[in-house]
Every structure is written in C-alpha cells, then in structure tokens.
Scaffold this motif. Structure first.
Motif, short mmCIF file in Angstrom:
data_model
loop_
_atom_site.label_atom_id
_atom_site.label_comp_id
_atom_site.label_asym_id
_atom_site.label_seq_id
_atom_site.Cartn_x
_atom_site.Cartn_y
_atom_site.Cartn_z
N LYS A 144 54.78 29.15 -11.96
CA LYS A 144 56.16 29.08 -11.42
C LYS A 144 57.20 29.01 -12.55
O LYS A 144 58.27 29.61 -12.43
CB LYS A 144 56.30 27.90 -10.46
CG LYS A 144 55.56 28.15 -9.14
CD LYS A 144 55.84 27.11 -8.08
CE LYS A 144 54.99 25.90 -8.27
NZ LYS A 144 54.90 25.08 -7.02
N TYR A 167 63.26 29.27 -11.75
CA TYR A 167 62.52 28.15 -11.15
C TYR A 167 63.20 26.81 -11.39
O TYR A 167 63.63 26.51 -12.49
CB TYR A 167 61.11 28.10 -11.73
CG TYR A 167 60.27 27.00 -11.12
CD1 TYR A 167 60.05 26.97 -9.75
CD2 TYR A 167 59.73 25.98 -11.90
CE1 TYR A 167 59.30 25.97 -9.16
CE2 TYR A 167 58.96 24.98 -11.32
CZ TYR A 167 58.75 24.98 -9.96
OH TYR A 167 58.02 23.97 -9.37
N LEU A 214 62.75 29.02 -6.37
CA LEU A 214 62.45 30.17 -7.23
C LEU A 214 63.50 31.23 -6.94
O LEU A 214 64.05 31.26 -5.83
CB LEU A 214 61.07 30.74 -6.88
CG LEU A 214 59.86 29.85 -7.17
CD1 LEU A 214 58.67 30.28 -6.29
CD2 LEU A 214 59.47 29.94 -8.64
N LEU A 234 55.26 35.88 -10.81
CA LEU A 234 54.62 34.97 -9.86
C LEU A 234 53.27 35.47 -9.36
O LEU A 234 52.72 34.93 -8.39
CB LEU A 234 55.56 34.72 -8.68
CG LEU A 234 56.84 33.98 -9.08
CD1 LEU A 234 57.85 33.98 -7.95
CD2 LEU A 234 56.52 32.55 -9.49
#
Ligand code: AKG
Length: 271
Positions: A59, A71, A85, A103
């Motif tokens: 992330k 993030y 995100l 991701l």
C-alpha cells in the motif's frame, strides 16, 4: 432534506433546472439512473475492499502526486480510523495503470477500474455540461475538458470507542464537483444545510451516487452554486467510500464566465 434527482426520467430542461436548484440551495444531492451500472458499482466496491487487504509494504507504494493523493493511514485524534488510497488523474488510463501496478491489481480488477473510470468521467462531464446549460452559458462542453479527476478510495475502520466521533473533519471540497459512491450499507456522511448551519445525515441508498459541489463551482458560478460543507462520522461498522473529484483548471485560474457577472452580480472572485 437531501434531494434525490432521477437522471433517467426527466426532460433535459427540467433535469438541468433541478440540478441547478439543488446546487444553489445545498450544494449536494443524490442522483439515480445516473448511467453507472449497479453491477459495475458492486464490482468496484469489491475491488476496493480487496485493495485495502494488500500488505502495508504494498500500500505504501501508492505515493502522492498531489499532497495527500496517495496512501494515507495516519490514525490521529481527528481521523482515528481513516485509511485511503488514491491517484491523480482518474481520466488518464496511464495514471490508473500506474495505480494498479503499485497495488498489484489483477487483470480483472484493472478492467473493472478502467470501466468505472470511464463511466464516472462521463457522468462528471454530463453533470458539468448540464449545470452550464441550466444557466444558458455559451460554452457548455469545453470549459471542463482538461480538468483532472482526483480519485480516492477510503476505508473507515470500526473501533467501538470511536462510534459517533468525527472520522473526517468538516470541510468543503476544493474542486468543481465530487462524485461519491458512499457505502450502500453504512451511513456516516453528513452535509451542512447552509440555511440553518446544522448537519444532516445522508442515508445510504443502493444504486445511487452523491454529488457534492466544491469551491471551484462557487468561483465559476460567481457565488451562485454552493460549496457544501460535509464531514464523516464513525459508525459501528467498517465503511468504504469511493470518491472522484473533478478538480478544475491546472494551468490557468478559474474565472466566472461573463454570463454570471452583471450590475446586480459584481465579480466576487478575482483571478
Ligand atoms: C472526502 O474525501 O473529501 C470526503 O469527504 C469523504 C466522504 C466519504 O468518505 O463519504
């Protein structure tokens, strides 16, 4: 209090008028029959839930383009439960592909997000054009053409001790308009009625999208359209939201078209 506008039933003229009225009175409303299919919205929600399951190391690869666009998981007193995100710009397939790479999105998830981006971009353009038409502007299709769409997916973690507390502080959005796919099962979004100064909740409604106008809409309309103040309260369940912000011009200042300016409505915002 929250108007729900059916975009599938009304004539163009009446629909445009309703969008304008809601935009002037509250700066926010729900839309149904908006052209983003229920199956695509559900697939998108599933994708979003899955992306938040990625390990922390994955992330954090989702870095900022604008401050705060990547993030975020910074539990603090004001945002104790909030994880997000994001990317800039949803209208750019290349930027979306980078987001998917960061991701480790699957091929199927990538396709869902590309379809969603296209549908949301279409709706953002349609709403902007309709607002311009409702005021009889000469330029109804070009003014928002190159405006980027900032995209943010949010997870509000549930903690028993924070139920009822504010999850996102009251703010207005700085862009032109925001399309919010709020959680169809979990409420928490609250908007301020400018006539009373009180916050009222937006109840979940399956297959609908919430539209908030932002500061750029107020500037563009020379003060006619409201920029709605809103916040999110923590409920007793984890909540997900999918937010697309049509921002405004990148290289130039936004100026109200001349149709908004006359003796009774002097120019309020100097570029
Ligand atoms: C924002 O991201 O600006 C929000 O207000 C989030 C709204 C939501 O999560 O429902």
């Amino acid at each position: 209090v929250f108007p729900t506008i059916d975009m599938g039933e009304l004539s163009d003229e009446i629909l445009n008028q309703k969008l304008r009225e809601a935009g002037e009175r509250l700066g926010c409303f729900r839309v149904i029959n908006h052209g983003v299919s229920l199956s695509l919205m559900s697939e998108m929600k599933k994708t979003v839930m899955d992306l938040f399951e990625r390990p922390y190391e994955v992330k954090v690869r989702n870095t900022d383009v604008l401050p705060g666009s990547g993030y975020r998981f910074r539990p603090s007193e004001t945002n104790p439960n909030y994880e997000a995100l994001g990317l800039l710009d949803l209208a750019s397939p290349q930027a979306l592909n980078t987001f998917c790479d960061q991701l480790d999105a699957s091929a199927e998830q990538r396709e869902i997000m590309l379809k969603y981006a296209e549908a949301i971009h279409g709706l953002a353009k349609d709403l902007s054009r309709r607002l311009a038409e409702s005021y009889g502007l000469a330029d109804t299709t070009n003014f928002f053409k190159s405006w980027p769409i900032q995209f943010s997916i949010n997870k509000y973690h549930f903690k028993p001790e924070t139920v009822g507390k504010v999850g996102v502080q009251a703010h207005t959005d700085f862009g032109f308009l925001t399309i919010l796919q709020d959680d169809e099962n979990v409420g928490g979004f609250e908007a301020m009625d400018p006539s009373s100064g009180t916050f009222f909740p937006l109840s979940p409604l399956t297959n609908s999208l919430a539209i908030n106008l932002g500061d750029m809409a107020t500037i563009w309309s020379n003060g006619r359209l409201g920029s709605v103040k809103h916040r999110v309260r923590c409920e007793a369940k984890t909540r997900f939201s999918i937010v697309s912000f049509l921002l405004g011009p990148v290289d130039t200042d936004l100026e109200a078209p001349s149709e908004f300016v006359d003796d009774e409505h002097p120019r309020l915002y100097k570029p």
